[in-house]
Motif scaffolding. Structure first.
Motif, PDB file in Angstrom:
ATOM      1  N   VAL A 335       0.102  -9.919   9.752  1.00 14.15           N
ATOM      2  CA  VAL A 335       1.409 -10.205   9.135  1.00 14.15           C
ATOM      3  C   VAL A 335       2.438  -9.330   9.826  1.00 14.15           C
ATOM      4  N   ASP A 336       3.640  -9.879   9.968  1.00  7.55           N
ATOM      5  CA  ASP A 336       4.703  -9.087  10.610  1.00  7.55           C
ATOM      6  C   ASP A 336       4.212  -8.514  11.930  1.00  7.55           C
ATOM      7  N   ASP A 337       3.863  -9.405  12.856  1.00  2.62           N
ATOM      8  CA  ASP A 337       3.332  -9.033  14.165  1.00  2.62           C
ATOM      9  C   ASP A 337       1.889  -8.584  14.004  1.00  2.62           C
ATOM     10  N   TYR A 338       1.528  -7.338  14.260  1.00  2.88           N
ATOM     11  CA  TYR A 338       0.119  -6.969  14.279  1.00  2.88           C
ATOM     12  C   TYR A 338      -0.265  -6.001  13.178  1.00  2.88           C
ATOM     13  N   ASN A 339       0.440  -6.046  12.060  1.00  2.00           N
ATOM     14  CA  ASN A 339      -0.038  -5.359  10.865  1.00  2.00           C
ATOM     15  C   ASN A 339      -1.180  -6.174  10.272  1.00  2.00           C
ATOM     16  N   THR A 340      -2.251  -5.521   9.893  1.00  2.00           N
ATOM     17  CA  THR A 340      -3.356  -6.228   9.257  1.00  2.00           C
ATOM     18  C   THR A 340      -3.143  -6.275   7.752  1.00  2.00           C
ATOM     19  N   VAL A 341      -3.776  -7.255   7.138  1.00  2.00           N
ATOM     20  CA  VAL A 341      -3.737  -7.319   5.686  1.00  2.00           C
ATOM     21  C   VAL A 341      -4.641  -6.225   5.131  1.00  2.00           C
ATOM     22  N   ALA A 342      -4.392  -5.881   3.881  1.00  2.00           N
ATOM     23  CA  ALA A 342      -5.281  -4.926   3.211  1.00  2.00           C
ATOM     24  C   ALA A 342      -6.541  -5.667   2.785  1.00  2.00           C
ATOM     25  N   GLU A 365       2.803   6.914  11.189  1.00  2.00           N
ATOM     26  CA  GLU A 365       2.547   7.058   9.758  1.00  2.00           C
ATOM     27  C   GLU A 365       1.205   7.736   9.537  1.00  2.00           C
ATOM     28  N   ALA A 366       1.153   8.602   8.535  1.00  2.00           N
ATOM     29  CA  ALA A 366      -0.101   9.251   8.165  1.00  2.00           C
ATOM     30  C   ALA A 366      -0.994   8.263   7.425  1.00  2.00           C
ATOM     31  N   PRO A 367      -2.298   8.472   7.428  1.00  2.00           N
ATOM     32  CA  PRO A 367      -3.200   7.581   6.687  1.00  2.00           C
ATOM     33  C   PRO A 367      -2.900   7.602   5.200  1.00  2.00           C
ATOM     34  N   THR A 368      -3.130   6.449   4.576  1.00  2.00           N
ATOM     35  CA  THR A 368      -2.905   6.313   3.140  1.00  2.00           C
ATOM     36  C   THR A 368      -4.144   5.670   2.511  1.00  2.00           C
ATOM     37  N   ASP A 369      -4.619   6.252   1.440  1.00  2.00           N
ATOM     38  CA  ASP A 369      -5.791   5.712   0.749  1.00  2.00           C
ATOM     39  C   ASP A 369      -5.347   4.572  -0.158  1.00  2.00           C
ATOM     40  N   HIS A 370      -5.774   3.359   0.186  1.00  2.00           N
ATOM     41  CA  HIS A 370      -5.405   2.203  -0.622  1.00  2.00           C
ATOM     42  C   HIS A 370      -6.171   2.257  -1.934  1.00  2.00           C
ATOM     43  N   ALA A 386      -4.581  -0.292  15.315  1.00  2.00           N
ATOM     44  CA  ALA A 386      -3.525   0.660  15.654  1.00  2.00           C
ATOM     45  C   ALA A 386      -2.615   0.993  14.486  1.00  2.00           C
ATOM     46  N   ILE A 387      -2.643   0.145  13.483  1.00  2.00           N
ATOM     47  CA  ILE A 387      -1.658   0.306  12.413  1.00  2.00           C
ATOM     48  C   ILE A 387      -2.357   0.568  11.094  1.00  2.00           C
ATOM     49  N   GLU A 388      -1.964   1.659  10.441  1.00  2.00           N
ATOM     50  CA  GLU A 388      -2.459   1.968   9.112  1.00  2.00           C
ATOM     51  C   GLU A 388      -1.717   1.119   8.085  1.00  2.00           C
ATOM     52  N   VAL A 389      -2.478   0.479   7.198  1.00  2.00           N
ATOM     53  CA  VAL A 389      -1.843  -0.255   6.102  1.00  2.00           C
ATOM     54  C   VAL A 389      -1.214   0.770   5.165  1.00  2.00           C
ATOM     55  N   GLN A 390       0.076   0.620   4.952  1.00  2.00           N
ATOM     56  CA  GLN A 390       0.812   1.571   4.127  1.00  2.00           C
ATOM     57  C   GLN A 390       1.125   0.971   2.764  1.00  2.00           C
ATOM     58  N   ASP A 391       1.317   1.874   1.846  1.00  2.00           N
ATOM     59  CA  ASP A 391       1.790   1.441   0.540  1.00  2.00           C
ATOM     60  C   ASP A 391       3.022   0.564   0.745  1.00  2.00           C
ATOM     61  N   PRO A 392       3.057  -0.626   0.160  1.00  2.00           N
ATOM     62  CA  PRO A 392       4.192  -1.534   0.419  1.00  2.00           C
ATOM     63  C   PRO A 392       5.497  -1.091  -0.213  1.00  2.00           C
ATOM     64  N   LEU A 393       5.459   0.018  -0.919  1.00  2.00           N
ATOM     65  CA  LEU A 393       6.687   0.517  -1.520  1.00  2.00           C
ATOM     66  C   LEU A 393       7.796   0.564  -0.476  1.00  2.00           C
TER      67      LEU A 393
END
Length: 801
Positions: A335-342, A365-370, A386-393
């Motif tokens: 989604v949004d280029d190469y962000n992966t889904v959670a 971005e630092a790692p975030t525990d989903h 390459a991309i950490e899934v971040q809190d969508p806030l």
């Protein structure tokens, strides 16, 4: 966080440079930053690279840079030519070439390019050590960056565009590390459309780390490692390439291949059907570790792995090699280029302890525990790719002054609020001390500020898991427009002197109160409250010219006034006159534009007699010209200084006397049984008496501006003189001054400003008393002190019949 949101702000601006002859570098070493800006009018490649006089080319800075210095490349610029780095840093004191291309969309962008010139590459690092190239956008016909025989090189956060692709003449890798290079890190780069390979690690290279890159949409391979043992390839997103995504060729043993997302797309290109996501040659198998990778082939029938020449279709099958115990084929659902889904298997599913694993992701971005995805990593939590899934806030705030009707200090805010994984709150602080507003979703918010000024509003979102996001917007509230008063009027009824005033005042705030003073002495009309109206009507007692004043107050207490002269027709008050017209007492009447209205009754407005004599502008005169018992009427015309006396035989005697502007003062000055004409000259306070023989006598009495009065103040049966002095201020009374035969005088106060004097014997006492006529309400008030009775108060309307 979405790549497109971050990279979407980019504006390409800087590139590579052509070497020129420079002066020996000495003073630069004392500074930590050298500046390059080819648009600065002061730029010079022969200077020292200060901010005031930057270099024009990157190459000029590269030729003189010293260990520990940074070459800062100005944003919004474009450079052509090749930058060849010939100077080295030191361990702990690298040379840094730094642009500001927004891989993370937090800084202005820079483009460094070798395109459009004879240069083959954008950057060449040959035989150097301890050099970092960061935050640049690069174009070149062949390798955008070529690292050869160099040590401790970092290539970080660059964007290599498709100018290097085969479609644009490219025949090699976008980034190549070759020769005897060692300890080269290729990290957090965006490599687009590689023609042969996005990143190529060649034979002889040792200690190379390829980490956290996005390498996608190419016609060739993603990462190609050839005869380079010990290469680390971790946490990359390599997707939608036509060739093999990650290939260890020749003898590239003892490699580490972990935490990568390798993805094929069915409709990407025809050659993708034979391409394999992960290829490890037979000579590269020894000592190589491959695990925690997500490998998605073209189809279920396609090969996912080629390990030592053996094909494996699925991660489950691949585990027979003793590798890939934690591999899976979970679709990344970009989604949004190469962000992966959670998703489980992608999120919190990487090995955080693998060599070469960076502390932050592609975006820094630092790692975030989903909280909603189970951790399957051996320790801690890291995501694959390459991309950490971040809190969508997410909070975003825009603000601007917005003038709502009645709200001139208003600002409008556009609030974007994406909620967190976990319950949380969002508040909007307007920056003026008022209570923050709780935000539930995207919305438009209007806010009234207390005063003009510049305010910084802050939108803050928080999550129970810890993340907090803020966004600010500055608004400048301009001064409020003035309260402006204006009104118009119209005559509603000419016969009644009735007008309507329509307020046309304006204020940025609502108008709360209208006060209209109609200028005739009556109480002002006030309109306020919920039922207020901007139009008010009023009926004057008499026609004439009045000064109407409107005072307006808005709901913030601001007040302003304006005035207009108003001319109305209708009943005129007229000029009062007094005389004996039959009976024992004096009678009163009004003269108006040649019409005489006489009232015999001193208690109501009924007229006793009406007749016409004189013209508009004349002054009524009453006297005894023909030795009669009753008074006769006459007029004095100030414009021509002449009397016209009406005789008992119907004739008119024209008697010129006085000067224009004089006032009549008729009386029995010769004491011979009839009256003589006289005038009072207010400018000199002089009474001029004309005797029967044509002579005249002056008498100085009073002050300039006084009005003459004539009566028998002492009951001596002949005329005595006096003056009426109008009140100068509304709070002062009028003054009557009576002159006695011995030259003395007495005074009395009576009435108020605006009244006209009348004198006569109202009670039959044989003495002349005093009174006033109030034009505003047609009212006579006659003093009866000599008779010991209450004053007569009554109204006469002229020309009523």
């Amino acid at each position: 966080m979405p790549l497109s949101r971050r990279a979407g702000l980019a504006v390409a601006i800087a590139g590579s440079a052509v070497a020129t002859t420079v002066l020996p570098f000495t003073a630069q070493a004392e500074r930590t930053v050298l500046h390059v800006d080819n648009r600065a009018t002061t730029c010079s490649d022969k200077g020292t690279g200060t901010q005031a006089q930057p270099f024009c080319t990157i190459q000029a800075a590269a030729d003189v840079v010293e260990p520990g210095q940074t070459v800062d490349i100005a944003p919004d610029r474009s450079y052509t030519g090749q930058v060849t780095v010939k100077r080295s840093g030191q361990p702990g004191k690298p040379i840094v070439f730094r642009g500001s291309f927004p891989i993370d969309a937090r800084t202005p962008s820079v483009l460094a390019s070798g395109q459009g010139s004879t240069a083959v590459h954008a950057f060449v690092l040959d035989g150097v050590h301890d050099v970092t190239v960061s935050s640049l956008r690069l174009y070149a016909p062949q390798e955008a960056v070529l690292v050869k025989d160099s040590t401790r090189i970092v290539l970080d956060r660059t964007h290599v565009n498709d100018a290097t692709s085969a479609a644009n003449g490219g025949t090699t890798a976008n980034i190549r590390v070759t020769g005897s290079s060692s300890d080269v890190t290729v990290s957090r780069n965006r490599v687009y459309a590689p023609p042969v390979a996005g990143v190529a690690i060649d034979a002889g290279v040792t200690g190379a780390v390829v980490t956290t890159n996005i390498i996608a949409d190419g016609t060739g391979r993603g990462v190609l490692v050839t005869d380079a043992p010990g290469t680390v390839v971790v946490s990359n997103t390599i997707a939608r390439n036509c060739g093999n995504d990650l290939e260890l060729a020749g003898n590239s043993a003892a490699a580490v291949v972990e935490n990568n997302v390798l993805f094929k797309q069915a409709d990407r290109c025809s050659t993708a059907s034979t391409a394999v996501p992960l290829v490890v040659s037979a000579d590269s198998v020894q000592g190589t570790k491959a695990d925690y990778n997500t490998v998605v082939p073209l189809s279920q029938a396609s090969t996912s792995y080629s390990w030592g020449g053996t094909a494996y279709a699925t991660p489950q099958a691949f585990r027979a090699t003793g590798q890939g115990a934690h591999d899976n084929a979970v679709g990344p659902g970009f989604v949004d280029d190469y962000n992966t889904v959670a998703a489980e298997g992608l999120t919190d599913a990487a090995d955080p302890d693998v060599p070469g694993m960076p502390a932050t992701d592609f975006f820094g971005e630092a790692p975030t525990d989903h909280p909603n995805v189970a951790n399957t990593a051996p320790t801690g939590y890291r995501d694959r790719g390459a991309i950490e899934v971040q809190d969508p806030l997410l909070v975003s705030l825009w603000g601007f002054p917005f003038d709502l009707i009645g709200h001139p200090l208003n600002a409008r805010f556009k609030v974007d609020y994406v909620r967190s994984w976990t319950p949380g709150t969002a508040t909007l602080d307007f920056g003026d001390g008022s209570a923050p507003l709780t935000i539930e979703s995207d919305q438009i918010v209007d806010h009234d500020y207390p005063a003009v000024g510049t305010y910084t509003a802050t939108l803050t979102g928080t999550s129970l898991t810890g993340p907090s996001r803020t966004s600010t917007a500055q608004v400048t509230i301009a001064p409020v427009l003035e309260l402006r008063t204006q009104f118009s009027w119209k005559l509603d009824d000419r016969s009644r002197a009735r007008i309507t005033v329509n307020a046309e005042s304006t204020s940025p705030w609502p108008i709360a109160r209208y006060v209209v003073d109609f200028g005739d002495g009556t109480a002002p009309t006030v309109s306020e409250g919920p039922s207020r109206t901007a139009s008010v009507s009023h009926e004057y007692g008499v026609g004439g010219t009045y000064t109407v004043t409107e005072t307006v107050t808005d709901d913030h207490g601001r007040t302003a006034s304006s005035t207009l002269p108003v001319e109305v027709s209708g009943p005129q008050a007229g000029v009062p006159f007094t005389g004996y017209f039959g009976g024992p007492t004096s009678h009163n009447g009004l003269f108006d534009n040649g019409v005489w209205t006489l009232s015999y009754n001193k208690s109501d407005s009924r007229p006793g007699y009406i007749w016409g004599f004189g013209n508009p502008g004349d002054i009524p005169v009453v006297g005894n010209w023909d030795y009669t018992c009753q008074c006769q009427h006459a007029i004095y015309r100030p414009s021509t200084a002449a009397f016209d006396l009406s005789r008992t035989d119907g004739s008119i005697s024209h008697v010129p006397f006085g000067n224009p502007g004089d006032l009549p003062a008729v009386g029995s000055w010769d004491r011979n049984g009839h009256d003589q004409v006289a005038v009072y000259r207010p400018s000199t306070a002089t009474l001029w008496i004309r005797h029967d023989d044509g002579s005249y006598t002056p008498l100085h009495f009073g002050n300039p501006g006084d009005v003459p009065i004539v009566g028998d103040w002492d009951g001596v049966h002949h005329s005595q003189f006096g003056v009426f002095r109008p009140a100068a201020n509304p709070w002062e009374p009028n003054l009557f001054i009576f002159r006695h035969d011995d030259g003395s005088y007495s005074t009395v106060t009576y009435g108020m400003q605006g009244d006209l004097p009348v004198v006569g014997d109202w009670s039959g006492t044989g003495r002349t008393s005093y009174g006033i006529f109030r034009p505003g309400n047609h009212q006579f008030t006659l003093n009866n002190a000599y008779a010991g009775r209450p004053d007569n108060v009554y109204t006469i309307y002229n020309n009523i019949g």
